[in-house]
Motif scaffolding. Structure first.
Motif, PDB file in Angstrom:
ATOM      1  N   LYS A   5       0.839  -1.749  -0.317  1.00 47.24           N
ATOM      2  CA  LYS A   5       0.042  -0.257   0.106  1.00 47.24           C
ATOM      3  C   LYS A   5       0.196   1.488   0.421  1.00 47.24           C
ATOM      4  CE  LYS A   5      -4.446  -1.896   2.517  1.00 47.24           C
ATOM      5  NZ  LYS A   5      -5.343  -1.439   2.958  1.00 47.24           N
ATOM      6  N   ARG A   7       3.528   1.729  -1.221  1.00 49.63           N
ATOM      7  CA  ARG A   7       4.524   1.576  -2.735  1.00 49.63           C
ATOM      8  C   ARG A   7       3.528   2.297  -3.304  1.00 49.63           C
ATOM      9  NH1 ARG A   7       7.703  -3.478  -3.401  1.00 49.63           N
ATOM     10  NH2 ARG A   7       8.491  -3.672  -1.438  1.00 49.63           N
ATOM     11  N   THR A   8       2.176   1.374  -3.559  1.00 45.45           N
ATOM     12  CA  THR A   8       1.396   1.837  -4.616  1.00 45.45           C
ATOM     13  C   THR A   8       0.489   3.234  -4.285  1.00 45.45           C
ATOM     14  OG1 THR A   8      -0.152   0.541  -4.588  1.00 45.45           O
ATOM     15  CG2 THR A   8       1.780   0.084  -6.088  1.00 45.45           C
ATOM     16  N   THR A  10      -2.247   2.322  -3.275  1.00 41.82           N
ATOM     17  CA  THR A  10      -3.655   2.423  -3.517  1.00 41.82           C
ATOM     18  C   THR A  10      -3.668   0.246  -2.958  1.00 41.82           C
ATOM     19  OG1 THR A  10      -3.277   0.925  -5.702  1.00 41.82           O
ATOM     20  CG2 THR A  10      -3.238   3.221  -5.250  1.00 41.82           C
ATOM     21  N   LYS A  12      -2.827  -1.410  -4.725  1.00 46.03           N
ATOM     22  CA  LYS A  12      -2.568  -2.487  -5.686  1.00 46.03           C
ATOM     23  C   LYS A  12      -1.212  -2.300  -5.705  1.00 46.03           C
ATOM     24  CE  LYS A  12      -6.524  -0.959  -7.545  1.00 46.03           C
ATOM     25  NZ  LYS A  12      -6.891   0.057  -9.352  1.00 46.03           N
ATOM     26  N   LYS A  13      -0.311  -3.775  -6.359  1.00 47.00           N
ATOM     27  CA  LYS A  13       0.640  -4.277  -6.776  1.00 47.00           C
ATOM     28  C   LYS A  13       1.126  -4.053  -7.801  1.00 47.00           C
ATOM     29  CE  LYS A  13       0.849  -7.909  -3.665  1.00 47.00           C
ATOM     30  NZ  LYS A  13       0.908  -7.106  -2.764  1.00 47.00           N
ATOM     31  N   ARG A  14       2.649  -3.599  -7.917  1.00 44.06           N
ATOM     32  CA  ARG A  14       3.239  -3.311  -9.015  1.00 44.06           C
ATOM     33  C   ARG A  14       4.068  -4.819  -9.840  1.00 44.06           C
ATOM     34  NH1 ARG A  14       6.005   0.637 -11.952  1.00 44.06           N
ATOM     35  NH2 ARG A  14       8.194   1.041 -11.916  1.00 44.06           N
ATOM     36  N   THR A  39      -6.286  -6.231  -9.045  1.00 40.10           N
ATOM     37  CA  THR A  39      -5.429  -5.895  -8.258  1.00 40.10           C
ATOM     38  C   THR A  39      -3.983  -5.710  -8.544  1.00 40.10           C
ATOM     39  OG1 THR A  39      -4.115  -8.034  -8.718  1.00 40.10           O
ATOM     40  CG2 THR A  39      -5.794  -7.554  -6.806  1.00 40.10           C
ATOM     41  N   ILE A  40      -3.820  -4.937  -9.618  1.00 43.12           N
ATOM     42  CA  ILE A  40      -2.692  -4.560 -10.477  1.00 43.12           C
ATOM     43  C   ILE A  40      -2.502  -2.799 -10.441  1.00 43.12           C
ATOM     44  CG2 ILE A  40      -1.525  -4.113 -13.064  1.00 43.12           C
ATOM     45  CD1 ILE A  40      -2.972  -6.876 -13.707  1.00 43.12           C
ATOM     46  N   SER A  41      -0.942  -2.376  -9.906  1.00 40.46           N
ATOM     47  CA  SER A  41      -1.269  -0.703 -10.470  1.00 40.46           C
ATOM     48  C   SER A  41      -0.768  -0.238 -11.480  1.00 40.46           C
ATOM     49  CB  SER A  41      -0.281  -0.404  -9.484  1.00 40.46           C
ATOM     50  OG  SER A  41       1.092  -0.616  -9.742  1.00 40.46           O
ATOM     51  N   SER A  42      -1.252   0.533 -11.703  1.00 43.13           N
ATOM     52  CA  SER A  42      -1.235   1.132 -13.167  1.00 43.13           C
ATOM     53  C   SER A  42       0.360   2.308 -13.525  1.00 43.13           C
ATOM     54  CB  SER A  42      -2.466   2.540 -13.783  1.00 43.13           C
ATOM     55  OG  SER A  42      -1.935   2.732 -14.943  1.00 43.13           O
TER      56      SER A  42
END
Length: 166
Positions: A5, A7-8, A10, A12-14, A39-42
């Motif tokens: 949380k 790192r992004t 949100t 969501k995972k990098r 679950t994917i960060s943009s």
């Protein structure tokens, strides 16, 4: 989990997906988008790594240094092949409404993928599986097996069902 949380921002995972010339990598990308999209960060990172090996074969075949024009031609061909692979992958992502960032590198794919995953702070590396037999894996090696054991992040290897070909 709290670290993800942080790192992004949100939760969501990098995520990075390794793309190569075999269908298994595009299948892994499709699978990722269908199953992990929320679950994917943009942006989703797509990487392709072109090996140096063709240059070695040309030098060995010519018994000396190959002509510079030949090397440049081969490099251009590899660059075009990499761009075509990534273009197809970008089209797949666009179809799913996912923003992407692409990375093209040259080198030993298994090592470069692990290095880039670490440099980019990737939290999940996704790869396709060739489903090679034990003998073929012994002689050719396995990029996904190397990454499973050497990447500093979790690695998801997506195996394509033998009855489901893309």
């Amino acid at each position: 989990m709290a670290e993800a949380k942080e790192r992004t921002g949100t939760g969501k995972k990098r995520v990075m997906v390794a793309i190569e010339e075999h269908e298994c990598s595009h299948y892994a990308l499709e699978w990722t988008l269908l199953n992990l999209k929320p679950t994917i960060s943009s942006p989703l990172l797509l990487i392709t790594v072109q090996p140096f090996s063709p240059f070695t074969y040309v030098a060995a075949a010519s018994y000396s240094s190959p002509p510079q024009e030949l090397i440049q031609s081969m490099q251009e061909h590899q660059k075009q092949a990499a761009l075509a692979l990534l273009e197809r992958a970008k089209e797949i992502c666009a179809k799913h409404g996912v923003d992407v960032e692409t990375i093209t590198e040259m080198g030993e794919p298994k090592e470069v993928i692990c290095q880039v995953a670490e440099q980019q702070n990737i939290e999940l590396l996704v790869m396709g599986s060739h489903a090679r037999g034990a003998v073929e894996r012994f002689f050719l090696g396995s990029v996904s097996n190397y990454c499973v054991h050497h990447a500093k992040c979790p690695v998801l290897v997506v195996k394509q069902d033998s009855g489901k070909k893309n």
